[in-house]
Write a protein that holds these residues in place. Structure first.
Motif, mmCIF file in Angstrom:
data_model
loop_
_atom_site.group_PDB
_atom_site.id
_atom_site.type_symbol
_atom_site.label_atom_id
_atom_site.label_comp_id
_atom_site.label_asym_id
_atom_site.label_seq_id
_atom_site.Cartn_x
_atom_site.Cartn_y
_atom_site.Cartn_z
ATOM 1 N N HIS A 87 0.893 -1.153 0.064
ATOM 2 C CA HIS A 87 -0.114 -0.082 0.167
ATOM 3 C C HIS A 87 0.850 1.439 0.029
ATOM 4 C CE1 HIS A 87 0.736 -0.961 4.228
ATOM 5 N NE2 HIS A 87 0.508 0.226 4.584
ATOM 6 N N LYS A 88 0.222 2.313 -0.670
ATOM 7 C CA LYS A 88 0.727 3.599 -0.486
ATOM 8 C C LYS A 88 -0.248 4.727 -0.123
ATOM 9 C CE LYS A 88 3.426 6.790 -3.743
ATOM 10 N NZ LYS A 88 3.929 6.726 -4.963
ATOM 11 N N PRO A 89 0.174 5.266 1.056
ATOM 12 C CA PRO A 89 -0.822 6.474 1.540
ATOM 13 C C PRO A 89 -0.410 7.815 0.881
ATOM 14 C CG PRO A 89 0.137 5.277 3.539
ATOM 15 C CD PRO A 89 0.728 4.655 2.192
ATOM 16 N N TYR A 90 -1.461 8.644 0.473
ATOM 17 C CA TYR A 90 -1.290 9.668 0.008
ATOM 18 C C TYR A 90 -2.220 10.986 0.473
ATOM 19 C CZ TYR A 90 -1.684 13.483 -3.714
ATOM 20 O OH TYR A 90 -1.981 14.672 -4.229
ATOM 21 N N ALA A 91 -1.757 12.077 0.810
ATOM 22 C CA ALA A 91 -2.690 13.004 1.259
ATOM 23 C C ALA A 91 -2.773 14.257 0.354
ATOM 24 C CB ALA A 91 -2.227 13.528 2.762
ATOM 25 N N PRO A 92 -3.937 14.454 -0.426
ATOM 26 C CA PRO A 92 -3.742 15.576 -1.496
ATOM 27 C C PRO A 92 -3.806 16.781 -0.690
ATOM 28 C CG PRO A 92 -5.851 14.556 -1.098
ATOM 29 C CD PRO A 92 -4.914 13.947 -0.366
ATOM 30 N N VAL A 93 -4.082 16.780 0.622
ATOM 31 C CA VAL A 93 -4.167 18.205 1.291
ATOM 32 C C VAL A 93 -3.516 17.963 2.700
ATOM 33 C CG1 VAL A 93 -6.137 19.135 0.240
ATOM 34 C CG2 VAL A 93 -6.430 17.757 2.136
ATOM 35 N N PRO A 94 -2.942 18.949 3.493
ATOM 36 C CA PRO A 94 -2.283 18.814 4.693
ATOM 37 C C PRO A 94 -3.495 18.019 5.634
ATOM 38 C CG PRO A 94 -1.915 21.045 3.824
ATOM 39 C CD PRO A 94 -2.889 20.487 2.893
#
Length: 128
Positions: A87-94
């Motif tokens: 898996h790979k987490p990603y946050a498009p905003v803080p």
């Protein structure tokens, strides 16, 4: 031991992808982290990974036997990545998240890509 306000714990640091341990429950750490942008593809061979989005939004790309998919977690959502799932987490905003993992679990898993400079390979930092 005194109660810990999650807002105060999160206000005590600015690092992204560098979780802080707020308490332990049996043999598990309860960690909070500030996240933004991409983490890295990784796998925890022996443990599930629990996510709770406290603020913002988190996307988690998953590589499963049926193919690749992405789950989107808005504020207030929870999701558990099963052990052994890349898996790979990603946050498009803080964003701010809470994690529940066995004590000593490395943030980059047991198997991972090269670790980018913005990702802290840690088992969690204590709060100051």
């Amino acid at each position: 031991m005194e109660p810990i306000a999650l807002s105060a714990a999160l206000a005590s640091f600015t690092d992204r992808w560098s979780p802080r341990i707020v308490t332990t429950v049996n043999d598990y750490d309860v960690r909070v982290a500030k996240v933004e942008g991409e983490h890295l593809w990784h796998t925890h061979d022996h443990t599930d990974e629990f996510f709770l989005v406290l603020e913002g939004e988190l996307h988690i790309a998953l590589r499963e036997s049926a193919g690749e998919r992405t789950v989107v977690l808005p504020k207030g959502s929870v999701f558990t990545v099963p052990r052994g799932t890349e898996h790979k987490p990603y946050a498009p905003v803080p964003s701010e998240i809470l994690l529940l993992e066995p004590t000593g679990t490395l943030t980059v898993g047991d198997q991972h890509e090269d670790i980018p400079a913005h990702v802290d390979a840690t088992t969690g930092h204590t709060l100051n």
